[in-house]
Design a protein around this motif. Sequence first.
Motif, PDB file in Angstrom:
ATOM      1  N   SER A   1       0.821  -1.207   0.000  1.00 31.48           N
ATOM      2  CA  SER A   1       0.000   0.000   0.000  1.00 31.48           C
ATOM      3  C   SER A   1       0.853   1.255   0.000  1.00 31.48           C
ATOM      4  O   SER A   1       0.459   2.288  -0.552  1.00 31.48           O
ATOM      5  CB  SER A   1      -0.923   0.008   1.233  1.00 31.48           C
ATOM      6  N   ALA A   2       2.040   1.202   0.584  1.00 32.29           N
ATOM      7  CA  ALA A   2       2.901   2.383   0.637  1.00 32.29           C
ATOM      8  C   ALA A   2       3.660   2.607  -0.662  1.00 32.29           C
ATOM      9  O   ALA A   2       3.961   3.749  -1.019  1.00 32.29           O
ATOM     10  CB  ALA A   2       3.883   2.256   1.794  1.00 32.29           C
ATOM     11  N   GLN A   3       3.972   1.533  -1.404  1.00 30.53           N
ATOM     12  CA  GLN A   3       4.910   1.678  -2.506  1.00 30.53           C
ATOM     13  C   GLN A   3       4.395   1.198  -3.856  1.00 30.53           C
ATOM     14  O   GLN A   3       5.133   1.242  -4.835  1.00 30.53           O
ATOM     15  CB  GLN A   3       6.198   0.920  -2.163  1.00 30.53           C
ATOM     16  N   HIS A   4       3.137   0.771  -3.934  1.00 32.01           N
ATOM     17  CA  HIS A   4       2.698   0.192  -5.209  1.00 32.01           C
ATOM     18  C   HIS A   4       2.461   1.250  -6.285  1.00 32.01           C
ATOM     19  O   HIS A   4       2.557   0.966  -7.469  1.00 32.01           O
ATOM     20  CB  HIS A   4       1.423  -0.632  -5.003  1.00 32.01           C
ATOM     21  N   ALA A   5       2.148   2.478  -5.907  1.00 31.30           N
ATOM     22  CA  ALA A   5       1.899   3.536  -6.888  1.00 31.30           C
ATOM     23  C   ALA A   5       2.778   4.730  -6.535  1.00 31.30           C
ATOM     24  O   ALA A   5       2.553   5.385  -5.523  1.00 31.30           O
ATOM     25  CB  ALA A   5       0.420   3.935  -6.886  1.00 31.30           C
ATOM     26  N   VAL A   6       3.791   4.959  -7.358  1.00 37.01           N
ATOM     27  CA  VAL A   6       4.709   6.064  -7.111  1.00 37.01           C
ATOM     28  C   VAL A   6       4.114   7.327  -7.728  1.00 37.01           C
ATOM     29  O   VAL A   6       4.426   7.710  -8.856  1.00 37.01           O
ATOM     30  CB  VAL A   6       6.103   5.761  -7.684  1.00 37.01           C
ATOM     31  N   VAL A   7       3.220   7.949  -6.982  1.00 31.93           N
ATOM     32  CA  VAL A   7       2.517   9.149  -7.443  1.00 31.93           C
ATOM     33  C   VAL A   7       2.739  10.254  -6.416  1.00 31.93           C
ATOM     34  O   VAL A   7       2.535  10.042  -5.220  1.00 31.93           O
ATOM     35  CB  VAL A   7       1.009   8.873  -7.611  1.00 31.93           C
ATOM     36  N   ALA A   8       3.154  11.424  -6.895  1.00 30.13           N
ATOM     37  CA  ALA A   8       3.407  12.540  -5.994  1.00 30.13           C
ATOM     38  C   ALA A   8       2.103  13.077  -5.414  1.00 30.13           C
ATOM     39  O   ALA A   8       1.099  13.198  -6.128  1.00 30.13           O
ATOM     40  CB  ALA A   8       4.142  13.651  -6.734  1.00 30.13           C
ATOM     41  N   ARG A   9       2.137  13.386  -4.148  1.00 23.06           N
ATOM     42  CA  ARG A   9       0.998  14.004  -3.467  1.00 23.06           C
ATOM     43  C   ARG A   9       1.519  15.220  -2.701  1.00 23.06           C
ATOM     44  O   ARG A   9       2.267  15.084  -1.748  1.00 23.06           O
ATOM     45  CB  ARG A   9       0.333  13.003  -2.511  1.00 23.06           C
ATOM     46  N   ASP A  10       1.150  16.406  -3.188  1.00 18.30           N
ATOM     47  CA  ASP A  10       1.620  17.656  -2.577  1.00 18.30           C
ATOM     48  C   ASP A  10       3.141  17.715  -2.537  1.00 18.30           C
ATOM     49  O   ASP A  10       3.750  17.979  -1.493  1.00 18.30           O
ATOM     50  CB  ASP A  10       1.049  17.815  -1.169  1.00 18.30           C
ATOM     51  N   LEU A  11       3.761  17.453  -3.665  1.00 24.09           N
ATOM     52  CA  LEU A  11       5.215  17.512  -3.743  1.00 24.09           C
ATOM     53  C   LEU A  11       5.675  18.938  -3.483  1.00 24.09           C
ATOM     54  O   LEU A  11       5.249  19.869  -4.186  1.00 24.09           O
ATOM     55  CB  LEU A  11       5.694  17.037  -5.122  1.00 24.09           C
ATOM     56  N   PRO A  12       6.531  19.183  -2.481  1.00 21.72           N
ATOM     57  CA  PRO A  12       6.979  20.545  -2.179  1.00 21.72           C
ATOM     58  C   PRO A  12       7.787  21.121  -3.346  1.00 21.72           C
ATOM     59  O   PRO A  12       8.828  20.565  -3.719  1.00 21.72           O
ATOM     60  CB  PRO A  12       7.850  20.363  -0.931  1.00 21.72           C
ATOM     61  N   TRP A  13       7.342  22.241  -3.885  1.00 23.06           N
ATOM     62  CA  TRP A  13       7.965  22.795  -5.090  1.00 23.06           C
ATOM     63  C   TRP A  13       8.047  24.312  -4.961  1.00 23.06           C
ATOM     64  O   TRP A  13       7.075  24.964  -4.576  1.00 23.06           O
ATOM     65  CB  TRP A  13       7.152  22.412  -6.322  1.00 23.06           C
ATOM     66  N   GLY A  14       9.181  24.876  -5.253  1.00 23.21           N
ATOM     67  CA  GLY A  14       9.378  26.307  -5.125  1.00 23.21           C
ATOM     68  C   GLY A  14       9.242  27.029  -6.454  1.00 23.21           C
ATOM     69  O   GLY A  14       9.562  26.477  -7.514  1.00 23.21           O
ATOM     70  N   VAL A  15       8.783  28.256  -6.412  1.00 22.24           N
ATOM     71  CA  VAL A  15       8.707  29.110  -7.607  1.00 22.24           C
ATOM     72  C   VAL A  15       9.110  30.529  -7.199  1.00 22.24           C
ATOM     73  O   VAL A  15       8.996  30.924  -6.034  1.00 22.24           O
ATOM     74  CB  VAL A  15       7.288  29.127  -8.214  1.00 22.24           C
ATOM     75  N   THR A  16       9.590  31.273  -8.180  1.00 26.07           N
ATOM     76  CA  THR A  16       9.950  32.676  -7.931  1.00 26.07           C
ATOM     77  C   THR A  16       8.960  33.633  -8.585  1.00 26.07           C
ATOM     78  O   THR A  16       9.240  34.821  -8.710  1.00 26.07           O
ATOM     79  CB  THR A  16      11.361  32.968  -8.473  1.00 26.07           C
ATOM     80  N   GLY A  17       7.834  33.108  -8.971  1.00 23.39           N
ATOM     81  CA  GLY A  17       6.802  33.928  -9.601  1.00 23.39           C
ATOM     82  C   GLY A  17       5.876  33.029 -10.396  1.00 23.39           C
ATOM     83  O   GLY A  17       6.145  31.846 -10.608  1.00 23.39           O
ATOM     84  N   SER A  18       4.792  33.595 -10.853  1.00 20.88           N
ATOM     85  CA  SER A  18       3.826  32.810 -11.622  1.00 20.88           C
ATOM     86  C   SER A  18       4.338  32.583 -13.033  1.00 20.88           C
ATOM     87  O   SER A  18       5.061  33.404 -13.601  1.00 20.88           O
ATOM     88  CB  SER A  18       2.476  33.536 -11.659  1.00 20.88           C
ATOM     89  N   SER A  19       3.964  31.433 -13.610  1.00 13.59           N
ATOM     90  CA  SER A  19       4.380  31.092 -14.971  1.00 13.59           C
ATOM     91  C   SER A  19       3.371  30.127 -15.564  1.00 13.59           C
ATOM     92  O   SER A  19       2.892  29.216 -14.872  1.00 13.59           O
ATOM     93  CB  SER A  19       5.769  30.452 -14.960  1.00 13.59           C
ATOM     94  N   PRO A  20       3.050  30.305 -16.853  1.00  8.26           N
ATOM     95  CA  PRO A  20       2.153  29.338 -17.505  1.00  8.26           C
ATOM     96  C   PRO A  20       2.746  27.942 -17.569  1.00  8.26           C
ATOM     97  O   PRO A  20       2.000  26.951 -17.653  1.00  8.26           O
ATOM     98  CB  PRO A  20       1.948  29.931 -18.900  1.00  8.26           C
ATOM     99  N   LEU A  21       4.079  27.855 -17.494  1.00  8.64           N
ATOM    100  CA  LEU A  21       4.697  26.522 -17.513  1.00  8.64           C
ATOM    101  C   LEU A  21       4.367  25.754 -16.227  1.00  8.64           C
ATOM    102  O   LEU A  21       4.020  24.570 -16.279  1.00  8.64           O
ATOM    103  CB  LEU A  21       6.218  26.656 -17.660  1.00  8.64           C
ATOM    104  N   THR A  22       4.458  26.421 -15.086  1.00 11.39           N
ATOM    105  CA  THR A  22       4.107  25.768 -13.821  1.00 11.39           C
ATOM    106  C   THR A  22       2.632  25.398 -13.798  1.00 11.39           C
ATOM    107  O   THR A  22       2.257  24.322 -13.305  1.00 11.39           O
ATOM    108  CB  THR A  22       4.442  26.689 -12.646  1.00 11.39           C
TER     109      THR A  22
END
Length: 395
Positions: A87-108
């Motif tokens: 149950s812990a490792q069968h699906a490697v899917v990110a959930r609320d992955l901590p990610w930094g940005v320095t401003g808004s972007s259409p790419l993000t």
Amino acid sequence: MSGTGGDSGRNADRSTDRSIGDGPASPAPSAPGAVSPAQSAPGGPGGGHAASAVPDEGPRPPSWRALITGLLMALVMATIMVTTYVSAQHAVVARDLPWGVTGSSPLTTAVQEHISLKIHHYKDQAALEDAANRTEIYGGFVTQSNTVVIAEAASLVAPGQMPALYEKAAKAQGQHLAFKVTNKLPKEDPLGVVPGIAVFVLLVAGYLGSTLAMQRTGTAAARRRVLSLIGYAIVAGLVFDVIIGPILDAYPDAGTNFWPLWGEFTLMCLAVALLAATLQSLIGPIGTLLTVVIVVFFGNPSTGGVNGTAYLPAFWQYLGPVLPPWNGTTLVRNTLYFDGNAITQQLIVLSIYVVVGAALVTISTYGHLLWWRGTKRRPPISPEEEGGIAAIPPA
């Protein structure tokens, strides 16, 4: 001549007397509980074959109830393990992955359509990289220069996944990207597996040390047991540190990292040993199995392994920080690959396990917490009750 004949007669009489005294009519005194020849022979006196003092000569018939109970316990333990690990490792899917940005972007914005991100805002690239080094984020995107920053040691999945998603979005919008990798994994540990392996061995060493100490002393809470486990943890931490570092060269900068890792290894081993000792003191030998369930079946999967905790289901993300394995793995990884940043929480949690465990084991040694057992002393531990020693699953 006559004197000689008289002596011979008297000797014959004494021989006759001894022969009569040795017969069935005059049995020799025996120790209490001894079995006489007449009793031992199956047919009475002269019965031929000697019988065992135990009435039942043949092998004892198997206790089917005990056999089935043991097999059911094994099945329950294995069921718990397969459920937690898969149950812990069968699906490697990110959930609320901590990610930094320095401003808004259409790419993000485009990337967020394919992966769950928890966005953190920073004023510039330097602040973003500093946050990555403090393990606040797995990486980030610098809007001003279209640069994707990745903290390689945070996860083996994110360094491949996040650049690919940004590159796909950039290609669709006709933009160009730059990439930068921070906190690179060293050649000694290119996959970042050393912290997890080291901690798993420390888990096993911790509860095995407590269990074997319990076995050898014949009681779950022997006096001076806490001091013995402290000494054991110090030696075990030193041995593992020497093997992993100077001998195998499995982590970088052995000369610099050796001393802090020795203390961290000792703390990790002692935390698990005292957890096991506490449970064994309070509930007996079954405490060993409960320790295995807590630290191996639940604690080990909650570390996230090389993928990182962001790729665990929500339940495991919340569970990990309260158990020793996650704190130990994070402590060692941050010491080696993140300049020793963000280790305060881990040190506090492991220290709580040590202090509380030492206090409970010491108090229960004198029976103050065993009121439900009354004044009766716990009987010696039988080998059958130490089945938890063999319950060491693979990492």
